[in-house]
Design a protein around this motif. Structure first.
Motif, mmCIF file in Angstrom:
data_model
loop_
_atom_site.group_PDB
_atom_site.id
_atom_site.type_symbol
_atom_site.label_atom_id
_atom_site.label_comp_id
_atom_site.label_asym_id
_atom_site.label_seq_id
_atom_site.Cartn_x
_atom_site.Cartn_y
_atom_site.Cartn_z
ATOM 1 N N LEU A 1 -41.213 -36.270 -44.668
ATOM 2 C CA LEU A 1 -40.156 -35.260 -44.743
ATOM 3 C C LEU A 1 -38.939 -35.790 -45.500
ATOM 4 O O LEU A 1 -38.307 -35.058 -46.274
ATOM 5 N N ILE A 2 -38.594 -37.061 -45.277
ATOM 6 C CA ILE A 2 -37.474 -37.657 -46.020
ATOM 7 C C ILE A 2 -37.779 -37.701 -47.507
ATOM 8 O O ILE A 2 -36.934 -37.353 -48.351
ATOM 9 N N TYR A 3 -38.984 -38.123 -47.842
ATOM 10 C CA TYR A 3 -39.381 -38.184 -49.253
ATOM 11 C C TYR A 3 -39.389 -36.794 -49.886
ATOM 12 O O TYR A 3 -38.996 -36.623 -51.051
ATOM 13 N N LYS A 4 -39.823 -35.797 -49.130
ATOM 14 C CA LYS A 4 -39.833 -34.428 -49.642
ATOM 15 C C LYS A 4 -38.415 -33.935 -49.893
ATOM 16 O O LYS A 4 -38.143 -33.263 -50.898
ATOM 17 N N SER A 5 -37.487 -34.271 -49.002
ATOM 18 C CA SER A 5 -36.096 -33.834 -49.148
ATOM 19 C C SER A 5 -35.430 -34.477 -50.358
ATOM 20 O O SER A 5 -34.610 -33.849 -51.037
ATOM 21 N N PHE A 6 -35.767 -35.752 -50.639
ATOM 22 C CA PHE A 6 -35.131 -36.462 -51.746
ATOM 23 C C PHE A 6 -35.954 -36.414 -53.033
ATOM 24 O O PHE A 6 -35.589 -37.077 -54.018
ATOM 25 N N GLY A 7 -37.056 -35.671 -53.031
ATOM 26 C CA GLY A 7 -37.869 -35.550 -54.229
ATOM 27 C C GLY A 7 -38.589 -36.821 -54.634
ATOM 28 O O GLY A 7 -38.772 -37.094 -55.824
ATOM 29 N N LEU A 8 -38.985 -37.606 -53.652
ATOM 30 C CA LEU A 8 -39.649 -38.881 -53.930
ATOM 31 C C LEU A 8 -41.161 -38.827 -53.778
ATOM 32 O O LEU A 8 -41.831 -39.838 -53.984
ATOM 33 N N LEU A 9 -41.699 -37.664 -53.407
ATOM 34 C CA LEU A 9 -43.152 -37.544 -53.301
ATOM 35 C C LEU A 9 -43.787 -37.663 -54.680
ATOM 36 O O LEU A 9 -43.283 -37.114 -55.664
ATOM 37 N N ASP A 10 -44.899 -38.364 -54.744
ATOM 38 C CA ASP A 10 -45.628 -38.580 -55.993
ATOM 39 C C ASP A 10 -44.721 -39.190 -57.068
ATOM 40 O O ASP A 10 -44.737 -38.765 -58.225
ATOM 41 N N SER A 11 -43.933 -40.177 -56.663
ATOM 42 C CA SER A 11 -43.062 -40.871 -57.612
ATOM 43 C C SER A 11 -43.275 -42.375 -57.465
ATOM 44 O O SER A 11 -43.510 -42.882 -56.363
ATOM 45 N N ARG A 12 -43.178 -43.069 -58.569
ATOM 46 C CA ARG A 12 -43.324 -44.525 -58.533
ATOM 47 C C ARG A 12 -42.186 -45.171 -57.755
ATOM 48 O O ARG A 12 -42.406 -46.150 -57.024
ATOM 49 N N THR A 13 -40.997 -44.612 -57.880
ATOM 50 C CA THR A 13 -39.844 -45.157 -57.157
ATOM 51 C C THR A 13 -40.069 -45.104 -55.647
ATOM 52 O O THR A 13 -39.779 -46.069 -54.922
ATOM 53 N N GLY A 14 -40.576 -43.981 -55.162
ATOM 54 C CA GLY A 14 -40.828 -43.831 -53.738
ATOM 55 C C GLY A 14 -41.861 -44.816 -53.229
ATOM 56 O O GLY A 14 -41.699 -45.404 -52.148
ATOM 57 N N LEU A 15 -42.932 -45.016 -53.991
ATOM 58 C CA LEU A 15 -43.973 -45.957 -53.560
ATOM 59 C C LEU A 15 -43.485 -47.400 -53.627
ATOM 60 O O LEU A 15 -43.813 -48.208 -52.748
ATOM 61 N N VAL A 16 -42.710 -47.733 -54.648
ATOM 62 C CA VAL A 16 -42.140 -49.085 -54.727
ATOM 63 C C VAL A 16 -41.259 -49.346 -53.516
ATOM 64 O O VAL A 16 -41.318 -50.424 -52.900
ATOM 65 N N PHE A 17 -40.457 -48.364 -53.146
ATOM 66 C CA PHE A 17 -39.529 -48.513 -52.027
ATOM 67 C C PHE A 17 -40.279 -48.710 -50.712
ATOM 68 O O PHE A 17 -39.978 -49.632 -49.942
ATOM 69 N N ILE A 18 -41.283 -47.882 -50.427
ATOM 70 C CA ILE A 18 -41.978 -47.957 -49.133
ATOM 71 C C ILE A 18 -42.836 -49.216 -49.048
ATOM 72 O O ILE A 18 -42.934 -49.834 -47.981
ATOM 73 N N LEU A 19 -43.456 -49.637 -50.148
ATOM 74 C CA LEU A 19 -44.266 -50.857 -50.111
ATOM 75 C C LEU A 19 -43.381 -52.097 -49.998
ATOM 76 O O LEU A 19 -43.755 -53.080 -49.350
ATOM 77 N N CYS A 20 -42.208 -52.052 -50.619
ATOM 78 C CA CYS A 20 -41.264 -53.158 -50.488
ATOM 79 C C CYS A 20 -40.828 -53.308 -49.038
ATOM 80 O O CYS A 20 -40.839 -54.419 -48.494
ATOM 81 N N LEU A 21 -40.457 -52.207 -48.395
ATOM 82 C CA LEU A 21 -40.031 -52.265 -46.997
ATOM 83 C C LEU A 21 -41.178 -52.690 -46.081
ATOM 84 O O LEU A 21 -40.970 -53.425 -45.111
#
Length: 276
Positions: free
Chosen positions: A129-149
């Motif tokens: 839901l957070i990713y959907k709100s910030f437009g991070l779904l299906d984005s490289r930035t979103g995946l980099v962020f979640i895998l880093c954490l």
């Protein structure tokens, strides 16, 4: 007599190690062989090991159906980006915990490690839901962020272990020579911890490359890495084992080659730590 017993023990240990290694590697070997079979031969019982009709049709079909290089580029960017960011955060964090600890340092380390004990599915809905709100779904930035954490606790723990083995006197001598904290990190600590940094980087890269849960749930096409590329060959119509094996072989080939050429550095770092 003692020499004969030692030679016999070495021979038995060597044979046992080769057998154990073959058992571990056999599924990968079987997958590679299945990728060169037809779909009928992949399902054949009893299975054929080497004597079958070899074909590269599956690899051609996989490349026609999916853009392998697009998914491979996504994997490189996501795994590499998450690894670099994790190291940039973990190096100063591990340095502060190793050389400037507080009474809460052990509690923080245990808390970070405890986050890895929680199943990812437990936080899938809020993160989605957070990713959907910030437009991070299906984005490289979103995946980099979640895998880093996700891998950050392991990276900090490993670097903390290596840094603890570095003599404190060396850092104190650098401070007496007028080195700032930044120069101490860059010119003193980092060169001494290269084996530990290399093994940590390689392990984090492998973990990020093989991550499937978050990549399958947070990406569809544009940012989809090789894990999503493999999963696309599992359909309601059934599993196409030969094509699935070809896709899996293509997906693991880069990281397998990297692991093969860097195994000495990885073992050295994991076994001996930073300074011995």
């Amino acid at each position: 007599m003692a020499r004969m017993a030692t030679t016999r023990r070495v021979a038995i240990s060597t044979v046992a190690a080769w057998l154990f290694g073959f058992l571990i590697f056999f599924p990968i070997l079987w997958m590679v062989l299945a990728s060169f079979k037809t779909e009928l031969e992949a399902f054949a019982i009893p299975p054929s090991f080497l004597f079958f009709h070899w074909t590269t049709e599956n690899y051609a079909t996989v490349q026609e159906r999916s853009d392998y290089f697009h998914h491979a580029l996504n994997s490189i960017i996501i795994a590499g980006g998450s690894t670099v960011i994790a190291l940039l955060i973990a190096i100063p964090a591990a340095w502060s915990m190793a050389f400037s600890p507080t009474k809460r340092t052990k509690d923080i380390l245990l808390w970070m490690l405890s986050t890895k004990m929680m199943p990812p599915v437990g936080v899938l809905v809020p993160i989605y839901l957070i990713y959907k709100s910030f437009g991070l779904l299906d984005s490289r930035t979103g995946l980099v962020f979640i895998l880093c954490l996700g891998n950050l606790p392991i990276v900090i723990w490993m670097l903390f272990t290596y840094f603890k083995e570095i003599p404190r006197d060396i850092l104190e001598a650098a401070r007496m020579d007028g080195a700032t904290i930044g120069r101490e990190l860059v010119y003193v600590l980092t060169p001494m911890a290269i084996p530990g940094l290399a093994s940590t980087m390689l392990l984090n890269l492998i973990l990020a490359w093989n991550e499937a849960f978050w990549t399958l749930n947070l990406s569809t096409s544009y940012a989809a890495p090789l894990t999503t590329f493999i999963a696309s060959y599992s359909s309601p119509e059934g599993l196409f084992w030969a094509k699935l094996s070809a896709a899996s072989t293509l997906a693991i080939a880069p990281i397998l080659v990297l692991g093969w050429f860097s195994q000495k550095q990885l073992v050295r770092g994991l076994t001996f730590g930073a300074v011995k």
